[in-house]
Design an enzyme around this catalytic site. Structure first.
Site, PDB file in Angstrom:
ATOM      1  N   CYS A 128       0.818  -1.222   0.000  1.00 26.64           N
ATOM      2  CA  CYS A 128       0.000   0.000   0.000  1.00 26.64           C
ATOM      3  C   CYS A 128       0.852   1.272   0.000  1.00 26.64           C
ATOM      4  CB  CYS A 128      -0.947   0.005   1.193  1.00 26.64           C
ATOM      5  SG  CYS A 128      -0.222  -0.605   2.716  1.00 26.64           S
ATOM      6  N   HIS A 244      -3.021   6.328   4.606  1.00 27.72           N
ATOM      7  CA  HIS A 244      -1.596   6.529   4.862  1.00 27.72           C
ATOM      8  C   HIS A 244      -1.167   7.909   4.358  1.00 27.72           C
ATOM      9  CE1 HIS A 244      -1.524   2.385   5.817  1.00 27.72           C
ATOM     10  NE2 HIS A 244      -0.794   1.880   4.832  1.00 27.72           N
TER      11      HIS A 244
END
Ligand SMILES: NC(=O)c1ccc[n+]([C@@H]2O[C@H](COP(=O)([O-])OP(=O)(O)OC[C@H]3O[C@@H](n4cnc5c(N)ncnc54)[C@H](OP(=O)(O)O)[C@@H]3O)[C@@H](O)[C@H]2O)c1
Length: 353
Positions: A128, A244
């Site tokens: 990710c 994130h």
């Protein structure tokens, strides 16, 4: 005729794969077959699913298998990837087991779709934190040739999976009462995460970096087809549920102004730039600018985008830029990327609905 799809793993990513298949009207028989470590009935994305225990049955007649199980010897794709291919399915894997295998394409559809060949039967989706980094680096590299990157991440707990998500939620009420003696499971996150930050994602390696940091280096070089790009990463877990953030310092061969970088990124697929004067802000700061945070990616128009802001020159090096980027680790960082790979397979005629 429509495709037959199997999803292996129904945790944070597996459930998102199911919702994104539905949202994007993937040309498939509904419902997909869903498999995990044990049989049960489970509500997934608001629908009741019969979850099968993963076995050869899960792959019979499947055209595409999306793996969203855990990694390692007992993990889903190591245990079942070959069986799924033998059964005739094309596999798309969220896990890290095969990402650096030279025979396996590691794909972000906006960046390196050509890595998928007509004979490809197994495709890996990057980590990710790598996906959102490379989404930003790729167009800037095409414009000005990047030779060095320093990246520091602020990664949400859902990046570890459902158990870390539950850890943060269960620690918060305790932490609000007292920061002493917060209960935690050291096999999920090494220390309490509520009101904390941990520069410790995945295992440590012999060079002192963590595996997560080395994934960002090696996966980025593989996807960009350029081992000469130097990358230095520090990855940090923060008490955010989803999304994130990354602070990225980029050194290019030719000069790129912040305005040029904004223009390039605004015109790149899958990227939205949030970096303009934030007039009329309540702080009366005439220079304040907009920027993305973990709440922006909850908005429908941004949830599938990599958001970029704080684009500015780094005056300490000859051709340097600093920027900040945010993405939903469960969507573009995982589930959306694999569904887009599925769409690419259809577009290329490698699987036919
Ligand atoms: N979370 C992220 O942001 C993210 C981003 C990129 C990539 N990934 C990767 O995506 C994968 C899934 O992550 P996640 O966050 O969804 O994890 P998770 O929430 O912990 O869910 C894991 C799921 O996989 C199933 N599973 C585990 N081992 C299995 C096996 N051997 N066979 C079949 N099913 C198995 C589990 O089954 P039970 O439900 O029966 O326990 C569970 O449903 C991992 O490889 C992860 O590294 C995650």
């Amino acid at each position: 005729m429509s495709l037959r799809v199997t999803v292996v793993g129904v945790g944070m990513v597996g459930e998102r794969i199911i919702s994104i298949l539905r949202e994007r009207s993937f040309p498939m028989e509904w419902p997909p077959r869903v498999c995990a470590t044990r049989e049960r009935t489970e509500m997934l994305d608001g629908e009741k699913f019969h979850v099968e225990k993963t076995g050869e049955n899960c792959f019979r007649n499947a055209d595409i298998v999306f793996f969203a199980g855990k990694e390692g010897a007992k993990g889903a794709s190591i245990q079942w990837g070959a069986k799924a291919q033998e059964a005739g399915a094309i596999c798309v894997d969220n896990g890290s087991d095969f990402r650096l295998d030279a025979k396996i394409p590691l794909v972000i559809p906006e960046v390196n779709p050509e890595a998928i060949r007509p004979q490809t039967r197994f495709i890996a989706s990057p980590n990710c934190s790598t996906i959102q980094l490379v989404m930003v680096l790729h167009p800037l590299h095409q414009a000005a040739r990047i030779h060095r990157v320093v990246v520091s991440t602020y990664q949400s707990v859902s990046g570890w999976g459902v158990k870390a998500h539950e850890e943060l939620l269960s620690q918060m009420p305790q932490a609000l009462k007292s920061l002493d003696n917060i209960g935690f499971d050291p096999l999920v996150l090494a220390r309490p995460i509520a009101f904390n930050y941990l520069p410790h994602i995945d295992k440590f390696t012999e060079n002192g970096y963590t595996k997560e940091e080395m994934k960002m280096v090696l996966e980025t070089q593989k996807i960009m087809g350029n081992e000469s790009i130097k990358i230095s990463a520090t990855t940090v877990r923060v008490p955010v549920l989803v999304g994130h953030g990354e602070s990225i310092n980029i050194e290019t061969k030719s000069k790129l102004s912040p305005a040029e970088a904004r223009q390039i990124l605004s015109n790149s697929p899958g990227i939205a730039v949030l970096d303009e004067l934030n007039k009329d802000n309540p702080r009366h700061d005439p220079l304040e600018r907009t920027y993305p945070d973990a709440f922006n990616i909850r908005k429908p128009q941004y949830r599938d985008m990599v958001l970029v802001g704080r684009i500015r020159e780094d005056p300490t090096i000859e051709n340097g830029l600093n920027l900040w980027c945010v993405a939903d680790n469960l969507r573009k960082g995982a589930a959306l990327n694999v569904v887009q790979i599925g769409e690419l397979l259809i577009k290329r005629g490698i699987v036919r609905p």
